[in-house]
Design a protein around this motif. Sequence first.
Motif, mmCIF file in Angstrom:
data_model
loop_
_atom_site.group_PDB
_atom_site.id
_atom_site.type_symbol
_atom_site.label_atom_id
_atom_site.label_comp_id
_atom_site.label_asym_id
_atom_site.label_seq_id
_atom_site.Cartn_x
_atom_site.Cartn_y
_atom_site.Cartn_z
ATOM 1 N N MET A 1 0.620 -1.423 0.156
ATOM 2 C CA MET A 1 0.197 0.424 0.222
ATOM 3 C C MET A 1 0.869 1.076 -0.265
ATOM 4 O O MET A 1 0.490 2.390 -1.134
ATOM 5 N N ALA A 2 1.904 1.053 1.027
ATOM 6 C CA ALA A 2 2.872 2.199 0.527
ATOM 7 C C ALA A 2 3.663 2.757 -0.595
ATOM 8 O O ALA A 2 2.921 3.938 -1.186
ATOM 9 N N LEU A 3 4.370 1.652 -0.878
ATOM 10 C CA LEU A 3 4.337 1.799 -3.374
ATOM 11 C C LEU A 3 3.306 2.153 -3.553
ATOM 12 O O LEU A 3 3.499 3.437 -4.643
ATOM 13 N N CYS A 4 2.193 1.152 -3.512
ATOM 14 C CA CYS A 4 1.725 1.768 -4.567
ATOM 15 C C CYS A 4 0.485 3.122 -4.690
ATOM 16 O O CYS A 4 -0.098 3.830 -5.370
ATOM 17 N N SER A 5 -0.056 2.994 -3.337
ATOM 18 C CA SER A 5 0.044 4.654 -2.852
ATOM 19 C C SER A 5 0.943 5.730 -3.473
ATOM 20 O O SER A 5 0.180 6.401 -3.886
ATOM 21 N N PHE A 6 1.829 5.860 -3.144
ATOM 22 C CA PHE A 6 2.580 6.965 -3.515
ATOM 23 C C PHE A 6 2.830 6.601 -5.297
ATOM 24 O O PHE A 6 2.674 8.275 -5.628
ATOM 25 N N ALA A 7 3.217 5.786 -5.580
ATOM 26 C CA ALA A 7 2.706 5.734 -7.042
ATOM 27 C C ALA A 7 1.664 6.570 -8.162
ATOM 28 O O ALA A 7 1.562 7.234 -9.385
ATOM 29 N N LEU A 8 0.580 5.686 -7.367
ATOM 30 C CA LEU A 8 -0.914 6.587 -7.986
ATOM 31 C C LEU A 8 -1.153 7.336 -7.429
ATOM 32 O O LEU A 8 -1.146 8.468 -8.742
ATOM 33 N N VAL A 9 -1.153 8.344 -6.606
ATOM 34 C CA VAL A 9 -1.196 9.765 -6.410
ATOM 35 C C VAL A 9 -0.216 10.286 -7.000
ATOM 36 O O VAL A 9 -0.592 11.381 -7.650
ATOM 37 N N VAL A 10 0.919 9.993 -7.203
ATOM 38 C CA VAL A 10 2.035 11.292 -7.378
ATOM 39 C C VAL A 10 1.245 10.964 -9.510
ATOM 40 O O VAL A 10 1.689 12.286 -9.680
ATOM 41 N N SER A 11 0.740 9.858 -9.955
ATOM 42 C CA SER A 11 1.047 10.411 -11.153
ATOM 43 C C SER A 11 -0.235 10.723 -11.575
ATOM 44 O O SER A 11 0.120 11.236 -12.560
ATOM 45 N N ILE A 12 -1.075 10.654 -10.459
ATOM 46 C CA ILE A 12 -2.724 11.420 -11.188
ATOM 47 C C ILE A 12 -2.254 12.942 -10.379
ATOM 48 O O ILE A 12 -3.088 13.755 -11.353
ATOM 49 N N LEU A 13 -2.206 13.483 -9.744
ATOM 50 C CA LEU A 13 -1.285 14.670 -8.800
ATOM 51 C C LEU A 13 -0.518 15.126 -10.919
ATOM 52 O O LEU A 13 -1.024 16.420 -10.301
ATOM 53 N N TYR A 14 0.367 14.576 -11.011
ATOM 54 C CA TYR A 14 1.285 15.193 -12.023
ATOM 55 C C TYR A 14 0.265 15.369 -13.232
ATOM 56 O O TYR A 14 0.956 16.220 -14.136
ATOM 57 N N TRP A 15 0.034 14.422 -13.551
ATOM 58 C CA TRP A 15 -0.895 14.225 -14.910
ATOM 59 C C TRP A 15 -2.416 15.202 -14.594
ATOM 60 O O TRP A 15 -2.227 16.261 -15.724
ATOM 61 N N ARG A 16 -2.750 15.968 -13.299
ATOM 62 C CA ARG A 16 -3.413 16.667 -13.256
ATOM 63 C C ARG A 16 -3.271 18.088 -13.515
ATOM 64 O O ARG A 16 -3.470 19.343 -13.861
ATOM 65 N N PHE A 17 -2.056 18.490 -12.866
ATOM 66 C CA PHE A 17 -1.068 19.282 -12.969
ATOM 67 C C PHE A 17 0.245 20.190 -12.821
ATOM 68 O O PHE A 17 0.332 20.828 -13.580
ATOM 69 N N ARG A 18 0.334 18.339 -13.916
ATOM 70 C CA ARG A 18 2.247 18.654 -14.427
ATOM 71 C C ARG A 18 2.812 20.187 -14.068
ATOM 72 O O ARG A 18 3.377 20.584 -14.562
ATOM 73 N N SER A 19 3.574 19.300 -12.985
ATOM 74 C CA SER A 19 4.096 20.524 -11.512
ATOM 75 C C SER A 19 4.458 19.624 -10.291
ATOM 76 O O SER A 19 4.003 19.928 -9.771
ATOM 77 N N LEU A 20 6.342 20.143 -10.847
ATOM 78 C CA LEU A 20 6.661 18.971 -9.420
ATOM 79 C C LEU A 20 6.472 20.536 -8.110
ATOM 80 O O LEU A 20 6.750 19.726 -7.274
ATOM 81 N N TRP A 21 6.015 21.164 -8.490
ATOM 82 C CA TRP A 21 5.615 22.392 -7.216
ATOM 83 C C TRP A 21 4.858 21.591 -6.953
ATOM 84 O O TRP A 21 4.529 21.910 -5.492
ATOM 85 N N VAL A 22 3.497 21.549 -7.467
ATOM 86 C CA VAL A 22 2.755 21.430 -6.993
ATOM 87 C C VAL A 22 2.245 20.369 -6.326
ATOM 88 O O VAL A 22 1.697 20.196 -5.166
ATOM 89 N N LEU A 23 3.314 19.048 -6.626
ATOM 90 C CA LEU A 23 3.234 17.920 -5.906
ATOM 91 C C LEU A 23 4.317 18.156 -4.559
ATOM 92 O O LEU A 23 4.003 17.875 -3.382
ATOM 93 N N ALA A 24 5.054 18.642 -4.363
ATOM 94 C CA ALA A 24 6.112 19.318 -3.452
ATOM 95 C C ALA A 24 5.123 19.720 -2.654
ATOM 96 O O ALA A 24 5.014 19.821 -1.093
ATOM 97 N N ALA A 25 4.404 21.148 -2.974
ATOM 98 C CA ALA A 25 3.193 21.800 -1.986
ATOM 99 C C ALA A 25 2.116 21.094 -1.173
ATOM 100 O O ALA A 25 2.113 21.007 -0.605
ATOM 101 N N ILE A 26 1.868 20.288 -2.319
ATOM 102 C CA ILE A 26 0.756 19.398 -1.375
ATOM 103 C C ILE A 26 1.525 18.102 -0.784
ATOM 104 O O ILE A 26 0.685 17.768 0.059
ATOM 105 N N GLY A 27 2.207 18.182 -0.944
ATOM 106 C CA GLY A 27 2.632 17.075 0.004
ATOM 107 C C GLY A 27 3.010 17.112 1.607
ATOM 108 O O GLY A 27 2.957 16.775 2.385
ATOM 109 N N VAL A 28 3.301 18.727 1.234
ATOM 110 C CA VAL A 28 3.255 19.286 2.843
ATOM 111 C C VAL A 28 2.055 18.547 3.461
ATOM 112 O O VAL A 28 1.965 18.011 5.266
ATOM 113 N N PRO A 29 0.540 19.056 3.104
ATOM 114 C CA PRO A 29 -0.652 18.788 4.752
ATOM 115 C C PRO A 29 -0.159 17.077 4.390
ATOM 116 O O PRO A 29 -1.054 16.501 5.626
ATOM 117 N N PHE A 30 0.133 16.046 3.650
ATOM 118 C CA PHE A 30 -0.023 14.875 3.440
ATOM 119 C C PHE A 30 0.646 14.343 4.734
ATOM 120 O O PHE A 30 1.111 13.583 5.731
#
Length: 747
Positions: free
Chosen positions: A220-249
Amino acid sequence: MDMAGFLPKGHDDGTRFLLREVQGGVAGTVIMLGVEGAPEPELARLSLGLHTALAGDPQFVSVLNGVFATDQAEALRNLLFEHRYQLAPDNSVRKLDAQALGQAFSNVLDGLDSAAGSVLSDALLRDPTNAFVQTVRALEPDVRVRVVQGVWFAPDRPRALLLLRTQAPGMDLARQAHVEQTITAAFAALHPGSARLLMSGPSVFAVASAAGMRRDVDMMALCSFALVVSILYWRFRSLWVLAAIGVPFLLSLSVAMLVVRLAFGFVHGIAFGFGMTMLGVALDYPVLLIGHRDHGEGPQATLRRIGHSLRLGVATAVLGLTGMVFCGLPGLAQLGVFAAVGLVVAALVTLHIMPRLVVAADLAPHVSGPSRPLAVAEGWRRYRVLACLPVMFCAVALWRSPPLMDTRLTALSPLPEKTLRLDDSLRRDLGVPDSSLMLAVSGQNAQAVLEREEALAPVWAQLQQKGALAGVQEAARLLPSVQMQRSRVRQLPSPAPLQVAIAQAREGLPFRATAFDAFVADVARARQMPPLLPQDMLRTPVGAAMAPLLFARGGQWFGLVFPESVKDHQAVERALAGQPDVLVLDMRKEVDSLSAYHTGRTLRWMAVGCVLAFVVLLVGLRNARRMFRVIGAVGAVQITVLGAFALLHQPLTLIHLIALQFVLGVSLDYALFFARPQLDAEERARTMRTLLTCNAMTVLTFGFLAACQTPLLREIGITVAFGVALAMIYGFLLAGQRPNIGPPDRP
């Protein structure tokens, strides 16, 4: 990782005692082994080899397969022979008058005339009343095994059997895992060929559950991380968005683990795995903030549009978890606390920390504004009445055949059906008594317990006469109390009267005057011999058999009594009603009542949470029409999920109730965002894209739980993924506002 972490403390004396023994009792140290898949001579060789390899290992208290080491067998035989007059249950062996001895001497004469008479002559003359034979028969276990080449075999199949008891407690997972490795290595060293080793027991279950759970958590740790990162990158196309969203998580995950650790003293593996799965849900709030922001817009302006709905969503979602938090099962309560804390922290970080990150990096969606496909999809709301058809169909199914509530605690079992069938098979082969009914006799010390068990002997005799049961297994059968041993010894005559009785009994029989001198000496010595104590039986097969039946817990002693072949449970319970210091446990009834108690408690707290959530919505929305749309969408999800259970004839368990609470919270979140005022097509498009992103993360991460080996996680994953997918559909169709403008021009 121990599944015992999901067991409660119990709500009465019976369940508290039962659960205490499940988690720390001697019975948890028992391991049953079976060897099959080869001819019986080969299986006997493997059984003997395992006994030789394991009997000398300090990890094991006892290794039983029908064979005893020569020195061990000789020591036990001598001990029992010396104390035969104290241990033999039949008083006739201690009746040593002239008439009784005359009959005994005639039997001795017949034995001496037999083929084995020359070998057994000394034993026959020393024990003419067969006290030793009676003692051994009383100690023989009531097993159904057959003996082939000196070792135990199943009664109806070519399967060699062994019974082990470990030094390590059953719930000491690290030591028990090492025990299993030792057994497996010893078996492999015997070059078993086609033969296979079967292993079962409470500790085996615990180790297997923990290993499966760890694999699930890692996956679950591996799959959840891979899935969520993939979906978020496809939606926002920005590593900065991924970094910022990682803060609340990361903050929500860390704080949730700390709070659970402080509240419960430990973080269970399932709670951690569930927390990793919540990656898709904890990220909803920062995704909602960034997804609703247009380029160049201040984050506070975005929060003014969505902040009210976000706060309402958090409040109602947390209230929807009350049934989980207060269900009374520590493991499931951890899930509730973990989820509630994670949601609150993620929301707080989104409201108070994320705006600065959004401004610093100018975070916004890659694609914004309206589009023709989304506008066309919004047009489907004109036909929202069609969405009511499956709801009505499921409502009728619920009315005609509501799903049954499965309140058995076995519904929470982490074990597959195949493992349970193997355990039942080995128990039947070894003749383990029916454990559906158990008695716990308590006392200040071991002797008080043994005396109390002996006092119940007339009750067992009466019940046997009525046919209510076949007998009992108890410690007092294996070792009488000191008081009983002394009482038996007092029945023995002194040497002088015994000599007179022997002389009278010898008349007419061809025995020398000194033939029974050793018998007289043994009786005289028995009159002076100290009684046997439980500690005298340590490191013997008798001690191994007594250990699960007589033990100390918290300064008090307990004796377990297992009735055999119970035909009338009510008759046994009536006969023991009012007996002091005797606790009658109908195992199935106690376990089921325990689960029913916590299921009822969960339902009550769910109702409280739903009422509070309704009040929060009523105060927060202040709009009857929006309130109706939100409640309608959420209700449609619950009815459809329950209707699906009814149509599939799937009983509802406590796990399903827990999952439905989580679905309730997510459904409210989606419905609130769809129902909020949206003044233009751009805002509606942003809401749809953002909620689709959140929904995809949640459905896929929880959907992966369906691949878990742990049934509890698998049931939660299937139910939540299905329910959350419905929450998106019904929220969009029923809670969303119908647009009043035509579709936009740009694609």
